[in-house]
Design an enzyme around this catalytic site. Structure first.
Site, PDB file in Angstrom:
ATOM      1  N   GLY A  14       0.688  -1.125  -0.227  1.00  0.00           N
ATOM      2  CA  GLY A  14      -0.031  -0.345   0.138  1.00  0.00           C
ATOM      3  C   GLY A  14       0.513   1.240   0.139  1.00  0.00           C
ATOM      4  CG  ASP A  34       6.823  -6.520  -3.586  1.00  0.00           C
ATOM      5  OD1 ASP A  34       6.315  -7.621  -2.447  1.00  0.00           O
ATOM      6  OD2 ASP A  34       6.040  -5.311  -2.945  1.00  0.00           O
ATOM      7  CB  ILE A  35       7.943 -11.899  -2.964  1.00  0.00           C
ATOM      8  CG1 ILE A  35       8.936 -13.124  -2.911  1.00  0.00           C
ATOM      9  CG2 ILE A  35       6.574 -11.738  -1.771  1.00  0.00           C
ATOM     10  CD1 ILE A  35       8.632 -14.293  -2.068  1.00  0.00           C
ATOM     11  N   GLY A  75       8.431  -6.054   4.324  1.00  0.00           N
ATOM     12  CA  GLY A  75       8.314  -7.606   5.369  1.00  0.00           C
ATOM     13  C   GLY A  75       6.682  -6.891   5.562  1.00  0.00           C
ATOM     14  CG  ASN A 114       1.159   3.823  15.087  1.00  0.00           C
ATOM     15  OD1 ASN A 114       0.457   2.592  16.704  1.00  0.00           O
ATOM     16  ND2 ASN A 114       0.905   3.213  14.093  1.00  0.00           N
ATOM     17  CG  HIS A 115       1.521  -0.263  15.771  1.00  0.00           C
ATOM     18  ND1 HIS A 115       0.184  -0.674  16.720  1.00  0.00           N
ATOM     19  CD2 HIS A 115       0.775  -0.822  14.693  1.00  0.00           C
ATOM     20  CE1 HIS A 115      -0.716  -0.456  15.807  1.00  0.00           C
ATOM     21  NE2 HIS A 115      -0.267  -0.465  14.160  1.00  0.00           N
ATOM     22  CE1 TYR A 142       5.137  -3.908  11.187  1.00  0.00           C
ATOM     23  CE2 TYR A 142       3.310  -2.249  12.456  1.00  0.00           C
ATOM     24  CZ  TYR A 142       4.024  -2.921  11.055  1.00  0.00           C
ATOM     25  OH  TYR A 142       3.892  -2.010  10.424  1.00  0.00           O
ATOM     26  CE  LYS A 146       7.015  -2.441  10.694  1.00  0.00           C
ATOM     27  NZ  LYS A 146       7.586  -2.319   9.075  1.00  0.00           N
TER      28      LYS A 146
END
Length: 274
Positions: A14, A34-35, A75, A114-115, A142, A146
């Site tokens: 995205g 990309d895969i 990822g 942000n996570h 996740y 990061k």
């Protein structure tokens, strides 16, 4: 003059699709990696399309050859099992950094999140926004990944002198998603402006910045991103009325006091809603 070549990993995702047209310049070639299938180049579009996985050292080494800068989006972009998160997000990023170092690439822009600080709260705003370089408090596997890639960026900056900018992205979609999105949204056009600033900043060293728009309901600091030349032109308030009406807000759910929102309570290792 030789065109700048920028490698974008995860280009089929995205954010990759959002950035592709917005980073286009006559003096720049985008190498899209990309895969997953990547849309073919339009007539006259200066892109190179490469299929491969960030977990494949040979493919990543080849993708890094002749590259001036890297935007690493590759990822898993949502919560998944620990094994998959570790393999693709963490090990894949180490593969990328090592390939970048060997190829002499001088700048890597990392899509963090942000996570990485999901259990921090909006109450940590000192008055001009929650600082971008908060110490980690991840809310998911996740989020842990990061934190790990930010640490890898710090390592490769300190040891090898790479410029590394970690962008803790809030949400980057055409429209904000839900009440939480009114605070954390980064518009696609602002996303283009921010990553362009990351590519253009002179000798940024190692930095952590927020990836958000100048939202009326925002509480994250823009100062760190503005220091490298970012200027937001968008505001989620345009979308506020229907979102608030649909979610019967206010009152604001208590979980929205946490930066990670509902991600702080969903089961670890299971795909969760945005």
């Amino acid at each position: 003059m030789t065109a700048q070549r920028v490698l974008i990993t995860g280009a089929a995702g995205g954010v990759g699709q959002i950035l592709r047209p917005r980073l286009r310049q006559d003096d720049r070639v985008l190498r899209l990696f990309d895969i997953a299938p990547i849309a073919p180049a339009a007539e006259g579009e200066p892109v190179e399309i490469v299929t491969g996985s960030v977990t494949d050292p040979a493919a990543v080494r080849a993708a890094c050859e002749g590259v001036d800068a890297i935007i690493h989006l590759g990822g898993h972009s949502r919560e998944t099992s620990w094994a998959q998160t570790l393999d693709v997000n963490v090990n894949g990023t180490q593969v990328l950094f090592e390939a970048a170092r060997a190829a002499g690439v001088r700048r890597v822009v990392l899509a963090s999140s942000n996570h990485a600080v999901g259990f921090r709260t909006r109450a940590e705003d000192p008055g001009d926004g929650v600082p971008a370089d908060l110490s980690p408090r991840p809310d998911t596997y996740y989020g842990v990944s990061k934190v790990a890639i930010e640490a890898l960026g710090s390592l490769y900056h300190s040891r090898f002198g790479l410029d590394v900018i970690c962008v803790r992205i809030g949400m980057c979609f055409p429209e904000p998603m839900g009440v939480r999105g009114l605070s954390l949204w980064m518009s696609p056009d602002d996303g283009g402006r921010l990553f362009q600033a990351c590519l253009s900043a002179e000798s940024p060293g190692y930095r952590v910045i927020w990836g958000v728009s100048a939202n009326t309901r925002g509480y994250l600091s823009l100062a760190e991103a503005e220091a490298i030349g970012y200027r937001s032109k968008d505001d989620s308030e345009t979308f506020a009325a229907p979102i608030l009406a649909a979610e019967n807000a206010p009152p604001v759910p208590a979980e929205l006091d946490l930066i990670g929102g509902g991600f702080t309570t969903t089961p670890l290792g299971e795909a969760n809603p945005l």
